[in-house]
Design a protein around this motif. Sequence first.
Motif, PDB file in Angstrom:
ATOM      1  N   GLU A   2       0.939  -1.151   0.079  1.00 28.51           N
ATOM      2  CA  GLU A   2      -0.041  -0.192   0.035  1.00 28.51           C
ATOM      3  C   GLU A   2       0.835   1.307  -0.158  1.00 28.51           C
ATOM      4  O   GLU A   2       0.641   2.236  -0.819  1.00 28.51           O
ATOM      5  N   ARG A  41      -6.767   9.795  -9.483  1.00 27.13           N
ATOM      6  CA  ARG A  41      -5.383   9.408  -8.941  1.00 27.13           C
ATOM      7  C   ARG A  41      -5.250   7.827  -9.655  1.00 27.13           C
ATOM      8  O   ARG A  41      -6.036   6.984  -9.509  1.00 27.13           O
ATOM      9  N   GLU A  73     -14.816   7.315  -4.137  1.00 26.66           N
ATOM     10  CA  GLU A  73     -13.833   7.743  -3.161  1.00 26.66           C
ATOM     11  C   GLU A  73     -13.042   6.568  -2.723  1.00 26.66           C
ATOM     12  O   GLU A  73     -13.484   5.264  -2.663  1.00 26.66           O
ATOM     13  N   GLU A  74     -11.450   6.749  -2.666  1.00 28.99           N
ATOM     14  CA  GLU A  74     -10.823   5.689  -2.011  1.00 28.99           C
ATOM     15  C   GLU A  74     -10.678   6.105  -0.357  1.00 28.99           C
ATOM     16  O   GLU A  74     -10.096   7.391  -0.108  1.00 28.99           O
ATOM     17  N   ARG A  75     -10.822   5.125   0.493  1.00 28.95           N
ATOM     18  CA  ARG A  75     -10.408   5.581   1.803  1.00 28.95           C
ATOM     19  C   ARG A  75      -9.587   4.574   2.413  1.00 28.95           C
ATOM     20  O   ARG A  75      -9.034   3.601   1.667  1.00 28.95           O
ATOM     21  N   GLY A  76      -8.936   4.979   3.369  1.00 32.13           N
ATOM     22  CA  GLY A  76      -7.649   4.058   4.049  1.00 32.13           C
ATOM     23  C   GLY A  76      -6.459   4.934   4.133  1.00 32.13           C
ATOM     24  O   GLY A  76      -6.726   6.128   4.348  1.00 32.13           O
ATOM     25  N   ASP A 112      -4.464   5.778   1.915  1.00 32.11           N
ATOM     26  CA  ASP A 112      -4.037   6.610   0.711  1.00 32.11           C
ATOM     27  C   ASP A 112      -5.371   7.191   0.475  1.00 32.11           C
ATOM     28  O   ASP A 112      -5.944   6.874  -0.955  1.00 32.11           O
ATOM     29  N   SER A 113      -6.237   7.907   1.082  1.00 36.32           N
ATOM     30  CA  SER A 113      -7.656   8.359   0.820  1.00 36.32           C
ATOM     31  C   SER A 113      -7.358   9.757  -0.144  1.00 36.32           C
ATOM     32  O   SER A 113      -6.413  10.340  -0.491  1.00 36.32           O
ATOM     33  N   PHE A 114      -8.461   9.306  -1.049  1.00 31.25           N
ATOM     34  CA  PHE A 114      -8.463  10.298  -2.098  1.00 31.25           C
ATOM     35  C   PHE A 114     -10.056  10.577  -2.551  1.00 31.25           C
ATOM     36  O   PHE A 114     -10.930   9.600  -2.574  1.00 31.25           O
ATOM     37  N   TYR A 115     -10.194  11.889  -2.651  1.00 36.33           N
ATOM     38  CA  TYR A 115     -11.650  12.293  -2.992  1.00 36.33           C
ATOM     39  C   TYR A 115     -11.644  13.145  -4.278  1.00 36.33           C
ATOM     40  O   TYR A 115     -11.238  14.293  -4.434  1.00 36.33           O
TER      41      TYR A 115
END
Length: 189
Positions: free
Chosen positions: A65, A121, A155-158, A160-163
């Motif tokens: 990750e 991303r 959206e990606e969470r964790g 490596d969050s990305f909105y």
Amino acid sequence: MNDAFLTWWPIIFVLLGLEILGYLVFAKKESSVLYYDMLSLFFVGVLCIGCLGFAMLTSVGLMGEVRSMLGSIEKTKDLPAIKEALGEGVKKVVVQSADGAIKVDKSTDRSIQVFGTYRERVKAGVEEQVLQKEQVISVHSAGDTMYVQIKRLPEERGLDSFYPRMNVTVVLPQEVQVELRDADNQVIS
């Protein structure tokens, strides 16, 4: 280089052991005693803690990750161009956006057009996804009203969050009444 280090980091323990053996073999005294000063103990402690940290991160899968996060880039891409014809009986169009950041323009064409850009991303080693119309918009008619829902991108969470952000333009016919609503279904205009 990075992958080689992440794979071969346990060699640090072997090098520490070789250093001790080398000192004992090449010491001039018959019965050599190994002494470490405080600075040496500090560096060995830091190395051991670092190695244990790498071992823990590798064993739970977080190193992959972290590697993916460090190798990702952001791109601006075009939304798929969408054009929906208005039915003959449609007199009102309700546009609702989950993000609220849309621009509305008027046209003489009797259709709804949606276009714009979005930020994405892209992670190293992962194939880029192409957005489909269904991921951006849904259109439904009820009586003389057409509802246009601008969806929020995944959206990606964790770690490596990305909105992702979108800049959306909606072009509507001049002769129909337009109502804009936000994510809470409150009328904007």
